[in-house]
Design an enzyme around this catalytic site. Sequence first.
Site, PDB file in Angstrom:
ATOM      1  N   GLU A  45      -4.234   0.029   4.691  1.00 27.17           N
ATOM      2  CA  GLU A  45      -5.198  -0.020   5.782  1.00 27.17           C
ATOM      3  C   GLU A  45      -5.757  -1.426   5.960  1.00 27.17           C
ATOM      4  OE1 GLU A  45      -8.002   3.233   5.814  1.00 27.17           O
ATOM      5  OE2 GLU A  45      -6.791   4.389   4.415  1.00 27.17           O
ATOM      6  N   ASP A  46      -5.920  -1.802   7.225  1.00 25.60           N
ATOM      7  CA  ASP A  46      -6.737  -2.959   7.598  1.00 25.60           C
ATOM      8  C   ASP A  46      -6.234  -4.298   7.063  1.00 25.60           C
ATOM      9  OD1 ASP A  46      -8.127  -0.597   8.106  1.00 25.60           O
ATOM     10  OD2 ASP A  46     -10.086  -1.462   7.717  1.00 25.60           O
ATOM     11  N   CYS A  84      -7.860   2.653  13.222  1.00 29.97           N
ATOM     12  CA  CYS A  84      -7.008   3.600  12.501  1.00 29.97           C
ATOM     13  C   CYS A  84      -6.647   4.860  13.285  1.00 29.97           C
ATOM     14  CB  CYS A  84      -7.665   3.978  11.179  1.00 29.97           C
ATOM     15  SG  CYS A  84      -9.369   4.553  11.336  1.00 29.97           S
ATOM     16  N   ASP A 253      -1.965  -0.025   8.996  1.00 35.76           N
ATOM     17  CA  ASP A 253      -2.340   0.711  10.209  1.00 35.76           C
ATOM     18  C   ASP A 253      -2.966  -0.161  11.296  1.00 35.76           C
ATOM     19  OD1 ASP A 253      -4.808   0.334   8.973  1.00 35.76           O
ATOM     20  OD2 ASP A 253      -5.432   2.428   9.142  1.00 35.76           O
ATOM     21  N   HIS A 254      -3.357  -1.377  10.996  1.00 31.33           N
ATOM     22  CA  HIS A 254      -3.798  -2.378  11.976  1.00 31.33           C
ATOM     23  C   HIS A 254      -4.202  -3.621  11.204  1.00 31.33           C
ATOM     24  CE1 HIS A 254      -7.923  -1.414  10.824  1.00 31.33           C
ATOM     25  NE2 HIS A 254      -7.644  -0.147  11.042  1.00 31.33           N
TER      26      HIS A 254
END
Length: 630
Positions: A45-46, A84, A253-254
């Site tokens: 994530e992130d 997300c 996810d980004h």
Amino acid sequence: MTALREKPKAISILMFVAWVSFFILAFHSHAFAADRPNILWISCEDISPHLGCYGHPQATTPNLDTLATQGLRYENAFTVTGVCATCRASIITSMFPSSLGNQFMRGSVDLPDHVRLFPSYLREAGYYCTNNSKTDYNITGNHSRCWDESSNKAHYRNRKSDDQPFFAVFNIKNTHESRIFNYRRPENLKNDEFHDPALMELPPYYPDTDITRRDWAHYFDNITSMDKIAGDILQELEEAGLADDTIVVFWSDHGVGLPRAKRWIYESGTHVPLIVRIPQKFQPPGQAEPGTISDELVSLMDLGPTMLNLAGIELPDAIHGRAFLGNSRSEPRQLIYTIRDRMDERYDMMRAVRNHRYKYIRNYQPFKPYFQITNTMEREHTMKELRRLHALNMLQPAAAQFMVDSKPLEEFYDLKNDPHEINNLIDQANQDDELRQNLDSLRRAHIDWVFETRDTGLIPEAELARRGKLLGTRFAILNDDPDHGRELLERLLATNRMACSPKTVTPLVEAYQDPDPAVRFWAITGLGNLRTPSPEALAAVRQGLADPVATVRVAAARAAWQLGKPQLSLEALRLAARSDEEFLSLSAMHVIDEMKDQRDDFMEVIRWVDQNGKGYPVRIAKYLLSQNTP
């Protein structure tokens, strides 16, 4: 007697058939497992492509670097959004959220019948599908319905037969933005593996302070910790003897979980790492050879179709995703499209399209600032530094330009010479043939995409929810009658453009007579933005305050305030703020927040929302109450 003698013979025949069937099934199972690869996803994530294998000097990621040498690393992989839930919605459905109507953060929707969550196709083909364990798909119903197992104990080893192929997802959470503003030293790092804030190289849109350097160092600490966890997952696969039978995919996810990255559609928010390792026996000819690097444009929305293609499963027709690997690979993308809509409690709307070098952004609500107040983002230390230094007029230009009260209608960047998207070339393009040609091409591509994908973004969320309930899905609004959908989009685009750059009253007053409430919403918004309190404009606003649709009444209340008649707006906003429809209440709270000089007129309803509201409106109520505290 004859019958009695025949019975053992019949039993023998049945037993023979049963044994033959067993061996056929066993052979088929082994053949199935041998013919189709296992698939293992490691998602985090992130994070942006801040890994050693991407050449980042501050990264310490030996396990993922090794994975890249064993497979294919994508230089140009992007998420559809910078947050997300909406990104994961695009991955699980292989569709643009703006087509389904779930482009808003935590704005779950019903899916149309033809849209399925892609793991269900793998399950139908005999795969054991597990998710460990994040869903967050922005859809209603049981998010786990496409999985055999979805929990923090889900694992491919739980399948009943070792011969059954699997699709297993492991999501690593320790790089999430909350692990920066609530930083805890990762327990799996040694003392010499932590990053020195003094050695950090910051992006130009952050002020260079001890606090921002510390955030950046903590971000890289978390990445190193994540890399170790990814290494453990890969080691477990190796020890199980499955590495040579399993496709491995790593992605995020980004982008970075810091301001002007997460939640945004700049490169910092949507450019992500993507690594794919395919065992030699499953490699399509000329694809994913060890140590290769691809500059192909890839959207993470393409992950599902690509996995189906690699598993030999026919792709569904009505999806936006493409297969970027496999024997039936789709044509490579020439353009990447990204979207931004409501992020947490704040509304905005941006659309972007990029090719290999240039990027075009259309701001559909340029009258709103870049950095609206959002509860989660305001907890970030870097965001606090941006606000502190902005108040002192001490920000460098690259940071200060994102603290202004409004945005340009359009942005245009040369990503080769300006990878951080600091220098907007929209005006310069008029004097440069190459820039103008690329700008015109991307503008056309954006509008074509709006119509092709039936972008619902210009329909206010509360109105989108109301119509979706009537029709069964939000997707149906622009798709049940394609001709009507196209005509509505044309009117929405034209009216929004007038609302963003209003010049005269009459066209907006005429647009307010449109039979569609979403068009009337933008017309009345434009009358407010024009700030010309002519009799014609005020008459239209008064008409808007009595509109049969509440979303339009809220827009008319904002317009009344902008035209110098705030007392006209009070009743409509008080009623809407108390609504049990979350997103109608939220739109009213937005306007109340804008009307700073009238704050005292709304204190009663602000307190009511704080105590009785639900969801995101409560966040704005709490913020407003905090601002009213001496």
